[in-house]
Design an enzyme around this catalytic site. Structure first.
Site, PDB file in Angstrom:
ATOM      1  N   LYS A  82       0.840  -1.202   0.000  1.00  0.00           N
ATOM      2  CA  LYS A  82       0.000   0.000   0.000  1.00  0.00           C
ATOM      3  C   LYS A  82       0.879   1.258   0.000  1.00  0.00           C
ATOM      4  CE  LYS A  82      -0.769  -0.311   4.969  1.00  0.00           C
ATOM      5  NZ  LYS A  82      -1.727  -0.136   6.032  1.00  0.00           N
ATOM      6  N   ARG A 108      -9.808  -0.885  15.709  1.00  0.00           N
ATOM      7  CA  ARG A 108     -10.348  -0.207  14.513  1.00  0.00           C
ATOM      8  C   ARG A 108     -11.268  -1.188  13.798  1.00  0.00           C
ATOM      9  NH1 ARG A 108      -5.022   2.298  11.769  1.00  0.00           N
ATOM     10  NH2 ARG A 108      -5.082   0.172  10.995  1.00  0.00           N
ATOM     11  N   TYR A 166      14.912  30.257   5.044  1.00  0.00           N
ATOM     12  CA  TYR A 166      13.739  30.871   5.698  1.00  0.00           C
ATOM     13  C   TYR A 166      13.946  30.990   7.196  1.00  0.00           C
ATOM     14  CZ  TYR A 166      10.955  30.194   1.459  1.00  0.00           C
ATOM     15  OH  TYR A 166      10.460  30.246   0.186  1.00  0.00           O
ATOM     16  N   MET A 220      10.620  23.914   0.531  1.00  0.00           N
ATOM     17  CA  MET A 220       9.785  23.013  -0.277  1.00  0.00           C
ATOM     18  C   MET A 220      10.615  22.252  -1.310  1.00  0.00           C
ATOM     19  SD  MET A 220       6.288  23.847  -2.374  1.00  0.00           S
ATOM     20  CE  MET A 220       5.550  24.747  -1.046  1.00  0.00           C
TER      21      MET A 220
END
Ligand code: PLP
Length: 385
Positions: A30, A127, A256, A304
């Site tokens: 997954k 769950r 930053y 980023m």
């Protein structure tokens, strides 16, 4: 990202050494095969495993799109429009309650097929799953739904990474107890499974007849002390090339927030990797990278698209040279699990966060490319192309 796919097979073999002969393997692929890239991983694993496990319909269909006919178990709940498609594509659905089972039954009879089902029991994860205390009566009721073919029975551990853990032992006992009662009632399941990677290593008596490794296939340990118990080889290394080298002065700030002020004149190397690619922001001013077998600190905030690295005053670095962010070089290594710990997270989050658009390279050949090629972008803005 470099993939060494031979290592997937090595890791499978290391896991097999912990398994009873004949135990089936459901490979958990997954979240883009734990961030490694679904296509190359599934193609590598398919000849060697009995089953694939995914979180949702999209992932399962992506495997079918590759022409792979192996059984695929979808762990998650399907939405209203998904059950019929899942059944049409011969996907195995997890059923965790009677109402959902009834709904799968209706959809199966509406489209005229039988539904392959693995029934989940909640033994302590809290769950999905029939609560173990009432599971037997409910699963017997489920078995009377004519379109459901109850092929599997399973549960999921909440903390199998802990050794000799009473909670895990209790989960195993509850599951075993339900399984035995169901057998007594004449319900025989082809596949019975409980163990994830850590379970395989720590609880050999919980193999039933199939196991569900995820993280270990990719060569990563759930927790560091399992390193002594099984040898695993990381399948993925994250690499980048220097795009800019500049000399900077003592007192100058990097990035930053000006979080890093240089304490000496030095060379700063810029790498085109940032949190947009999945390199965690939490590694700002903390991580190291490997270059020519030596480590160098990441300085300033991870942005980023870029990170800055302090190469020291003397360094002779070539723009374009490759650098390792995760992986090994010249005897030194930066493991994903160590980097995750440094970022205050778990290896699962670090790996699955690696952006699918990063090129996957195997034996120097690009095997998956970023989706947004210039041609693809032109075609989007001009569908006639
Ligand atoms: C139901 C199920 N089984 C097995 C696994 C594999 O776990 P691991 O990656 O710890 O081996 C997962 C992963 O989250 C899971 O959700």
């Amino acid at each position: 990202m470099d993939l060494n796919l031979d290592r997937v097979i090595d890791n499978l073999n290391s896991l097999r050494a912990h398994l009873n002969t004949g135990t089936g393997i459901l490979a958990v692929v997954k979240s883009n095969a734990y961030g490694h890239g679904l296509t190359p991983l599934v193609q590598t694993l398919a000849p060697h495993v009995q089953y694939f496990g995914v979180a949702n319909l999209t992932e399962a269909l992506a495997i079918r799109d590759l022409g792979i006919a192996l059984p695929i178990l979808i762990f998650g709940h399907l939405g209203p429009h998904e059950v019929a498609r899942a059944l049409e594509w011969d996907l195995t659905v997890s059923v965790s309650d009677l109402a959902y089972g009834g709904w799968v039954q209706e959809e199966a009879s509406r489209i005229g097929v039988n539904a392959k089902v693995h029934v989940k029991i909640d033994t302590g994860m809290g769950r999905f799953g029939f609560p173990a205390a009432d599971a037997v009566a409910d699963i017997l009721a489920l078995s009377r739904m004519s379109r459901l073919k109850l092929e599997g029975l399973y549960t999921h551990f909440s903390q199998a990474e802990l050794a000799n853990d009473t909670i895990t032992e209790d989960q195993i006992q509850q599951f075993d107890f339900c399984h035995r009662l169901l057998r007594k009632e004449g319900l025989v399941f082809e596949w019975v499974h409980a163990s994830n990677s850590a379970g395989i290593i720590q609880y050999p008596h919980a193999q039933f007849n199939m196991v569900r490794p995820g993280l270990a296939l990719y060569g990563c340990h759930t927790v560091p002390y399992l390193r002594d118990k099984i040898s695993l080889k990381p399948v993925m290394s994250l690499k980048a090339r220097w795009v800019l080298i500049k000399t900077m002065k003592r007192g100058q700030a990097i990035g930053y927030g000006r979080s890093h002020i240089l304490s000496r004149d030095t060379n700063i190397g810029i790498l085109p990797v940032g949190y947009g690619h999945g390199y965690p922001f939490a590694l700002s001013d903390r991580a190291k990278v490997l270059y020519r077998g030596r480590t160098y600190p990441v300085v300033g905030r991870v942005s980023m698209d870029y990170i800055a690295v302090d190469l020291g005053p003397e360094n002779a670095v070539q723009v374009g040279d490759r650098v390792t962010l995760i992986g090994s070089e010249g005897g030194a290594r930066l493991l994903a699990e160590d980097l995750a710990a440094l970022a205050g997270t778990i290896p699962y989050e670090l790996l699955t966060g690696l952006n699918p658009s990063i090129e996957r390279v195997c034996r120097d050949k690009i095997i998956t490319r970023p989706a947004a090629t210039p041609d693809a972008i032109r075609a989007l803005s001009n569908p006639a192309l």
